[in-house]
Write a protein that holds these residues in place. Structure first.
Motif, short mmCIF file in Angstrom:
data_model
loop_
_atom_site.label_atom_id
_atom_site.label_comp_id
_atom_site.label_asym_id
_atom_site.label_seq_id
_atom_site.Cartn_x
_atom_site.Cartn_y
_atom_site.Cartn_z
N ALA A 36 74.15 109.43 -36.08
CA ALA A 36 75.30 108.85 -36.48
C ALA A 36 76.27 108.70 -35.13
O ALA A 36 77.03 107.63 -35.41
CB ALA A 36 76.21 109.78 -37.41
N VAL A 37 76.26 109.30 -34.53
CA VAL A 37 76.98 109.14 -33.30
C VAL A 37 76.45 108.96 -31.61
O VAL A 37 75.51 109.58 -31.33
CB VAL A 37 78.03 110.32 -33.27
CG1 VAL A 37 78.96 110.55 -32.12
CG2 VAL A 37 78.78 110.63 -34.33
N ALA A 38 76.69 107.81 -31.27
CA ALA A 38 76.15 107.47 -30.07
C ALA A 38 77.28 106.84 -29.13
O ALA A 38 78.12 107.68 -28.43
CB ALA A 38 75.07 106.43 -30.00
N THR B 167 77.34 102.06 -31.97
CA THR B 167 78.39 103.05 -32.33
C THR B 167 77.60 104.41 -32.72
O THR B 167 77.83 105.60 -32.46
CB THR B 167 79.15 102.38 -33.58
OG1 THR B 167 79.91 101.40 -33.24
CG2 THR B 167 79.98 103.72 -34.24
N GLY B 168 76.38 104.00 -33.51
CA GLY B 168 75.38 104.94 -33.69
C GLY B 168 74.21 104.53 -32.82
O GLY B 168 74.31 103.76 -31.99
N ALA C 50 79.03 105.53 -41.61
CA ALA C 50 79.20 106.68 -41.13
C ALA C 50 80.07 107.78 -41.88
O ALA C 50 80.32 109.12 -41.54
CB ALA C 50 79.67 106.53 -39.75
N ASP C 51 80.72 107.04 -42.96
CA ASP C 51 81.55 108.00 -43.60
C ASP C 51 81.15 109.24 -44.40
O ASP C 51 80.13 109.02 -45.19
CB ASP C 51 82.46 107.12 -44.65
CG ASP C 51 83.61 107.54 -45.45
OD1 ASP C 51 84.71 107.42 -45.22
OD2 ASP C 51 83.22 108.49 -46.26
N VAL D 9 76.10 121.89 -23.78
CA VAL D 9 75.51 121.05 -24.83
C VAL D 9 76.51 120.59 -26.08
O VAL D 9 77.16 121.39 -26.27
CB VAL D 9 74.28 121.73 -25.55
CG1 VAL D 9 73.54 121.04 -26.64
CG2 VAL D 9 73.44 122.49 -24.29
N PHE D 10 76.43 119.40 -26.04
CA PHE D 10 77.48 118.86 -26.89
C PHE D 10 76.78 118.25 -28.25
O PHE D 10 75.87 117.26 -27.97
CB PHE D 10 78.17 117.61 -26.27
CG PHE D 10 79.42 117.06 -26.99
CD1 PHE D 10 79.83 117.67 -28.32
CD2 PHE D 10 79.94 116.12 -26.45
CE1 PHE D 10 80.83 116.75 -29.08
CE2 PHE D 10 81.24 115.45 -27.22
CZ PHE D 10 81.59 115.91 -28.42
N VAL D 11 76.82 118.84 -29.44
CA VAL D 11 76.20 118.46 -30.60
C VAL D 11 77.20 117.58 -31.22
O VAL D 11 78.04 118.03 -31.87
CB VAL D 11 75.92 119.70 -31.58
CG1 VAL D 11 75.11 118.91 -32.73
CG2 VAL D 11 74.77 120.70 -30.75
N THR D 12 77.01 116.21 -31.19
CA THR D 12 78.16 115.19 -31.55
C THR D 12 77.87 115.04 -33.21
O THR D 12 77.75 113.81 -33.53
CB THR D 12 77.79 114.00 -30.82
OG1 THR D 12 76.38 113.73 -30.88
CG2 THR D 12 78.25 113.99 -29.50
N ALA D 13 78.01 115.95 -33.89
CA ALA D 13 77.84 116.09 -35.46
C ALA D 13 79.28 115.55 -36.04
O ALA D 13 79.83 116.62 -36.77
CB ALA D 13 77.44 117.41 -35.87
N PHE D 14 79.88 114.85 -35.58
CA PHE D 14 81.28 114.12 -36.25
C PHE D 14 81.24 114.14 -37.78
O PHE D 14 82.20 114.42 -38.35
CB PHE D 14 81.73 112.99 -35.36
CG PHE D 14 81.80 113.02 -34.06
CD1 PHE D 14 81.98 114.43 -33.24
CD2 PHE D 14 82.20 111.94 -33.19
CE1 PHE D 14 81.98 114.47 -32.06
CE2 PHE D 14 82.30 112.12 -31.82
CZ PHE D 14 82.21 113.35 -31.07
N ALA D 15 80.13 113.59 -38.19
CA ALA D 15 79.86 113.45 -39.59
C ALA D 15 78.71 114.17 -39.90
O ALA D 15 77.76 113.42 -40.81
CB ALA D 15 80.00 112.03 -39.96
N GLY D 16 78.48 115.20 -39.69
CA GLY D 16 77.01 115.89 -40.05
C GLY D 16 75.85 115.16 -39.08
O GLY D 16 76.40 114.63 -38.06
N LEU D 17 74.88 115.70 -39.32
CA LEU D 17 73.80 115.01 -38.27
C LEU D 17 72.60 114.41 -39.22
O LEU D 17 72.32 114.82 -40.36
CB LEU D 17 73.02 116.24 -37.77
CG LEU D 17 73.37 116.99 -36.65
CD1 LEU D 17 72.95 118.45 -36.57
CD2 LEU D 17 73.56 116.19 -35.38
N PHE D 18 72.44 113.05 -38.88
CA PHE D 18 71.52 112.27 -39.41
C PHE D 18 69.97 112.57 -38.99
O PHE D 18 69.69 113.76 -38.66
CB PHE D 18 71.76 110.82 -39.14
CG PHE D 18 72.92 110.38 -39.82
CD1 PHE D 18 73.86 111.02 -40.73
CD2 PHE D 18 73.14 108.94 -39.96
CE1 PHE D 18 74.81 110.58 -41.42
CE2 PHE D 18 74.42 108.34 -40.50
CZ PHE D 18 75.09 109.08 -41.18
N ALA D 19 69.00 111.73 -38.81
CA ALA D 19 67.71 112.00 -38.60
C ALA D 19 67.43 112.77 -37.44
O ALA D 19 68.16 112.37 -36.28
CB ALA D 19 66.76 110.67 -38.62
#
Length: 520
Positions: free
Chosen positions: A318-320, A277-278, A110-111, A354-364
């Motif tokens: 990435a984030v769940a 984790t994701g 996730a880095d 609405v919480f966009v949990t893009a702690f390290a950008g957004l994946f798929a």
């Protein structure tokens, strides 16, 4: 106490935040298990590292504790027939092959520190050739860019690389190097096809390392592990020490592939979603790789010994579960992770949050490197319950986005979603998921399907099972289905609201932010 003679399989499940070891009986029920969390290292914002030797130690501790529990229950270790390994994928390690000296902390999947390298690589003339060969878009996710970063920032690693002794491995390779030995006592440097397919070094069509890919990343002198099938009677050797010393290791799978196997999703068109984790959804596409046109990954799902590979489309979030951990550890909104479901369902909706949990950008399926975590819709009305609900919904909405992309790529409508992983333990979370995607969510009673998948692969490698039909009784009891309680109109409206928030979260990081580098 009388010993009972039966056949058991063991599994190491080395995850992002904890390590677990299970011993399963013939029906896929865990008769012994132990879990140990380990320290996460966050040197800078968006950076995540692990201590490589702490990973090994956590596995050793879990093997010892689970074995003690197993024998205390009256069983004999002689009845454990095989061991499988499953692991966090993409996480990258390098060491000196001459002495095993670690040259950098493990850089976790996730880095996001490699964003500037990714941007530079996308400008290369041959960048367009990468996705058809690997099934992966250029991003901070795969292993190759992490190794490239290490060589750019560690003189010690670079010197060993130039001398031709720098070994690379994902976590499975590192564990096997430290804990196992070949059948003649030799050190092992090996991986399986599912983990190798996440490195960007492997051509998923040939299942061999591609010289053009290795050259593209400028890593021609890197020592890459031998690639073996996920279920294999000889490639992974035996445990070299500990209470299970001499036990054959006959299975190895990346964690999401292991969960697909553990859910017994062996037929084309079956899908599973793992909430760890994701969050990772895999869709079995059969014996041919299907390249996505809608932001998904193409990956090797599994390959059993002497069998052709099976491929999958994958959507990676990435984030769940780490968002729940964030509410607990960083914000103190909850005291225990299992509180979130009850709090979320204590309100009728998220109150516009609405919480966009893009702690390290957004994946798929978005693949946005310049987004960061963003909460929209906070007003004087907002309570912690609304934020809890919005946190769960973030994972559920991203799951819907991935499902939509899978259906576009495959032309097939998914009618049922098999689920597992930590967040799936919450009835409230799974009901929210069903309400958002509009199809049934199917949850098995025994939800440690990632570890079970590694045990199943090991069982095939040791000839405990020879056909999928023999698994009919494995983890078959007490499934629960969650059905949608919402209307199509409501679901569409809510999803559009989510998509609008995603669009607004993009572009938070500037090029200057992404290109910023830190001293070693």
């Amino acid at each position: 106490m009388e010993l009972r003679s039966r056949k058991f399989t063991a599994a190491i499940d080395q995850g992002t935040t904890s390590t677990r070891v299970f011993i399963f009986d013939e029906r896929g029920e865990p008769v012994a298990k132990h879990q140990e969390e380990f320290r996460q290292i966050y040197p800078h914002s968006g950076w995540v590292e692990h201590d490589p030797f702490l990973l090994v130690k956590s596995v050793e501790n879990c093997i010892e504790a689970a074995t003690n529990q197993f024998t205390a229950a009256g069983y004999s270790t002689r009845d454990i027939c095989a061991l499988g390994i499953t692991n966090q994928r993409e996480t990258s390690l390098v060491w000196d092959i001459r002495n095993g000296e670690v040259l950098h902390n493990a850089i976790v999947w996730a880095d996001s520190r490699t964003a500037h390298i990714v941007r530079q690589l996308k400008l290369e003339d041959t960048a367009n050739a990468v996705l058809p060969k690997t099934g992966l878009p250029l991003s901070t996710y795969p292993s190759a860019v992490k190794v490239k970063w290490i060589l750019e920032h560690s003189k010690v690693a670079r010197d060993v690389y130039e001398a031709g002794y720098l070994a690379f491995g994902t976590v499975d390779t590192w564990l096997l190097y430290n804990l196992a030995e070949g059948h003649s006592g030799e050190k092992l440097h090996v991986t399986d096809v599912t983990n190798a397919s996440r490195t960007m070094f492997l051509n998923i069509n040939t299942l061999e390392y591609d010289p053009l890919l290795v050259k593209f990343f400028g890593l021609e002198k890197l020592l890459l592990p031998k690639v073996a099938s996920s279920s294999n009677s000889t490639a992974y050797g035996v445990l070299a020490k500990g209470p299970l010393k001499g036990l054959r290791i006959t299975g190895c799978l990346g964690d999401q592939s292991a969960a697909l196997v553990g859910q017994k999703a062996f037929e084309q068109g079956m899908a599973k979603n793992t909430y760890g984790t994701g969050c990772f959804m895999l869709y079995n596409t059969g014996s041919q790789p299907v390249l996505s046109k809608n932001g998904l990954l193409t990956t090797v799902a599994y390959q059993f010994e002497n069998k052709p590979p099976v491929y999958a489309l994958e959507g990676s979030i990435a984030v769940a579960g780490s968002a729940v951990k964030f509410l607990r550890d960083n914000l103190g909104i909850i005291q225990e992770a299992n509180e979130i479901g009850e709090l979320a369902m204590s309100v009728q909706d998220s109150g516009g949050v609405v919480f966009v949990t893009a702690f390290a950008g957004l994946f798929a399926p978005y693949w946005v490197d310049d987004a960061q975590g963003t909460i929209f819709g906070i007003t004087n009305y907002t309570k912690k319950e609304h934020i809890c609900r919005a946190t769960i919904e973030a994972t559920c909405f991203q799951t819907k986005a991935i499902m939509d992309a899978m259906e576009k790529d495959s032309g097939i409508t998914i009618k049922n979603l098999a689920v597992d992983g930590g967040m799936s333990n919450s009835d409230e979370c799974m009901q929210l998921q069903a309400d958002i995607i509009g199809i049934d969510v199917d949850r098995p009673a025994m939800r440690e399907t990632t570890a079970l998948g590694a045990a199943i692969a090991a069982g095939f490698g040791a000839n405990i099972w020879r056909s999928f039909s023999e698994l009919d009784r494995v983890n078959s009891r007490n499934h629960r289905k969650f059905s949608a309680r919402t209307t199509p109109t409501t679901r569409t409206k809510r999803f559009r609201h989510w998509e609008r928030a995603v669009a607004m979260s993009k572009g938070w990081l500037t090029s200057e932010d992404i290109d910023k580098e830190y001293d070693d």
